[in-house]
Design an enzyme around this catalytic site. Sequence first.
Site, short mmCIF file in Angstrom:
data_model
loop_
_atom_site.label_atom_id
_atom_site.label_comp_id
_atom_site.label_asym_id
_atom_site.label_seq_id
_atom_site.Cartn_x
_atom_site.Cartn_y
_atom_site.Cartn_z
N ARG A 169 -3.34 -14.09 0.23
CA ARG A 169 -3.11 -12.68 0.51
C ARG A 169 -2.04 -12.55 1.59
NH1 ARG A 169 -3.44 -7.60 -1.41
NH2 ARG A 169 -4.72 -6.14 -0.25
N THR A 184 -0.70 -4.73 -10.13
CA THR A 184 -1.26 -6.06 -9.95
C THR A 184 -1.30 -6.72 -11.32
OG1 THR A 184 -2.57 -5.22 -8.11
CG2 THR A 184 -3.37 -7.23 -9.10
N THR A 194 -0.43 -9.86 -6.81
CA THR A 194 -0.04 -8.46 -6.67
C THR A 194 1.18 -8.23 -5.77
OG1 THR A 194 -0.90 -6.27 -6.06
CG2 THR A 194 -1.61 -8.12 -4.71
N LEU A 195 1.87 -7.11 -6.04
CA LEU A 195 2.85 -6.53 -5.13
C LEU A 195 2.31 -5.23 -4.53
CD1 LEU A 195 6.10 -6.99 -7.26
CD2 LEU A 195 5.70 -8.02 -5.02
N GLY A 239 -5.80 -1.60 -8.89
CA GLY A 239 -6.15 -0.98 -7.61
C GLY A 239 -7.65 -0.91 -7.43
#
Length: 529
Positions: A65, A340, A358-359, A433
Amino acid sequence: MVVSAHPEASRVGMEIMRKGGNAYDATVATQFALAVVFPVAGNIGGGGFTVFRSATGETGTLDYRETAPVAASETMYQDSAGNVVNGLSTDSHLAVGVPGTVDGMVKLHQKLGRLPWADLVQPAIDLARNGVVLTQKEAEGLNRSREAFIKNNKHTPYLVSEQTWQAGDTLRHENLARTLERVRDRGREGFYAGETAELLIKEMKRGGGIISEQDLADYTSVWRKPLEGSYKGYKVISMPPPSSGGIALLQLLEMVQPYNLREYGWQSAEEVQVITEAERRVYADRATYLGDPGFVDVPVNGLLDKEYLKSRMSTMRMDKATPSSQVKAGELPFYESDQTTHFSIVDPAGNAVSTTTTLNGAYGSKVVVEGAGFLLNNEMDDFSAKPGVPNMFGLVGGKANAIAPGKRMLSSMTPTILEKEGKLYMVVGTPGGSTIITSVFQTIVNVLEHDMTMQQAVAAPRFHHQWLPDEIQHEPNAIPADVRAILESKGYKLEQRNPYGRVNAILILPNGKLEAGADPRGDDAAAGF
């Protein structure tokens, strides 16, 4: 088998296994391929989580992360009056967390990989250089973000076309190919030091971002012990904090376990009500207690305590809705993007990997590092910009998820693996999300309670409740009209929304064959042999 968001990425992962690579090698190759062929969410400028189970039953998780830069502060997105400044945590260089993906892939390969590192990065380089033929969805996504690409960059990024992008156009990633070559040749140093790092820091200075050389040098991914629980004899292995996904999934499964969902029937009034009331309580817990365990004491055992969860559901009544307690005046419109991506892998030996990466927003912050060709995340929005103020997914958070230097922002990503009688049974996960948790949960329930095939379970229409806003959000075909009427008569508010999530999953059948579920909501595809 590999099931991912893009046919080319699935093919790359499969070819690596054909060449003798294991599931962990295929994970690295698929991740880098997605950074090229699926720029909306595949990335080297973001981060993610991997849950694995080896063929011998050993389990583990890797947390790569993103982290808050050292110069970050708790009030960095507020003005002098203490109000949150709109767009600062989503559409600016200031929205970017320190990327973790490359470090994560290096650590995964060092510990569990088999083939040479260069062999795993090369397919992505070839795809970047030769170009990728755009699908209709990809062309539309790039066109939709055109103005944001122009607005959020000081240069015109290569993702902007003079004309609009069309399905069938070829998108070439020249600078990204060069960046990936540095990663191929120098491993971690090819991203966090040298030319790539210099280009990233230059980009930060150009746009007022705060990531420093020190932030890049200090970044490290973390091996964590997985969370494990059970549901009616199935063992469930999922991601611990700083993901909220594993805790929330295990809470949901425990809360609904006493109810006979199978007898109620799929998306019957009773099933929707029980699931909604469980989801409502779980998301209330999420807002209060969850954050980075390196910074806050997350009461994992308390949140998963069976008696505690039983007491949480004891206030539920089948004759009417339990209103969510109001914690703020007025509610932001709910926003959702396919920001994601998730892929599931099982290799010939039976090693399994569930990876969500994810971005954050679609194409992240929309900032492309000039000269390096990769998009940067807007992950800082996953912190609480201010306690009680919703983020872009409508999720509220408290002090536990406040911004602090070096801290990992809370996530909903829920990569998960299930066992049945000590054997691998399912590999599952999704983007989406705040809806990730409920999508994974409903996919599992669809198979275990309603006897769906993996593909049926993934494709089935979904619904979602997240405490605030107090409404059941449902896809157009979810919850039959007569059931909606019953729920409304009990005081539930229902809101139709666009389809969401892209669940990619693998089910291991009793005969040992693998059955894919590739989400029809995207261009997702399975590849296997």
